[in-house]
Enzyme design. Sequence first.
Site, PDB file in Angstrom:
ATOM      1  N   GLY A  46       0.844  -1.189   0.000  1.00 62.72           N
ATOM      2  CA  GLY A  46       0.000   0.000   0.000  1.00 62.72           C
ATOM      3  C   GLY A  46       0.877   1.235   0.000  1.00 62.72           C
ATOM      4  CD  GLN A  51       3.037   6.045   3.121  1.00 64.49           C
ATOM      5  OE1 GLN A  51       2.108   5.456   2.562  1.00 64.49           O
ATOM      6  NE2 GLN A  51       3.994   5.388   3.736  1.00 64.49           N
ATOM      7  CB  CYS A  95       4.965   2.626   8.171  1.00 65.87           C
ATOM      8  SG  CYS A  95       4.410   4.110   7.275  1.00 65.87           S
ATOM      9  CG  LEU A  96       6.447   1.339   2.239  1.00 64.00           C
ATOM     10  CD1 LEU A  96       5.885   1.506   0.843  1.00 64.00           C
ATOM     11  CD2 LEU A  96       7.570   0.310   2.250  1.00 64.00           C
ATOM     12  CG  HIS A 137      -0.896   1.279   7.394  1.00 65.22           C
ATOM     13  ND1 HIS A 137      -0.010   0.959   8.391  1.00 65.22           N
ATOM     14  CD2 HIS A 137      -0.204   2.104   6.558  1.00 65.22           C
ATOM     15  CE1 HIS A 137       1.149   1.580   8.189  1.00 65.22           C
ATOM     16  NE2 HIS A 137       1.058   2.278   7.072  1.00 65.22           N
ATOM     17  CD  GLU A 138      -1.449   2.504   2.745  1.00 64.03           C
ATOM     18  OE1 GLU A 138      -0.697   1.541   2.903  1.00 64.03           O
ATOM     19  OE2 GLU A 138      -1.020   3.685   2.783  1.00 64.03           O
ATOM     20  CG  HIS A 141      -0.206   6.849   5.763  1.00 66.04           C
ATOM     21  ND1 HIS A 141       0.876   7.417   6.387  1.00 66.04           N
ATOM     22  CD2 HIS A 141       0.125   5.555   5.578  1.00 66.04           C
ATOM     23  CE1 HIS A 141       1.828   6.503   6.581  1.00 66.04           C
ATOM     24  NE2 HIS A 141       1.390   5.365   6.103  1.00 66.04           N
TER      25      HIS A 141
END
Length: 173
Positions: A46, A51, A95-96, A137-138, A141
């Site tokens: 994702g 991000q 998380c990226l 999760h997204e 963000h």
Amino acid sequence: MSIRPILIHPDPRLKKRCAPVAEITPEIGKLAEDMLETMYDAPGVGLAAPQVGVLQRLFVMDCVKEEGAEPRPMVLINPEIVRTSDETNTYEEGCLSIPEQYGEVTRPERVVMRWMGLDGKPQEEEFDGLWATCAQHELDHLNGKLFIDHLGAIKRNMITRKMAKLKREKARG
Ligand code: K2U
Ligand code: ZN
């Protein structure tokens, strides 16, 4: 298509509530395409627009993990959760934007989401498993929330201090 740099925590842009996408323009299409390429390259399942520094309400995901299975790239514009299950599950999230840091997060096991596709058509779908975890999760963000915000203060602050130190050392070269 291009791979865009991923913002690393702590970064004020990752803590802001994103604005709704007002119109699905060619630029939004290019952004979605770049986000998918950036996600696959990371690799991740994702990626949310903030991000890559764009504070608008859209994210991409593809949680197909089976070897050889057909990928299912998804673009969710102005996504919202319309229903959640009472049952929850707990997943060791990463998380990226917070590389190599992990923590257990408990979330509803199933979610029904509504969003606008790149074609401008409204969509609605129920997600479970990794898809449900990733979508929540997204969506966090897009509201300026990171998975560490679901952890206890001690672990959250430890991770933030570690990431801030890494960013300082990287800046020194
Ligand atoms: O938003 C992101 O940073 C992308 C995350 C999404 C994600 C985090 C936790 C649980 C599910 C999805 C990245 O995909 S983290 C890398 C990853 C890769 C495979 C499975 C889970 C997480
Ligand atoms: Zn993340």
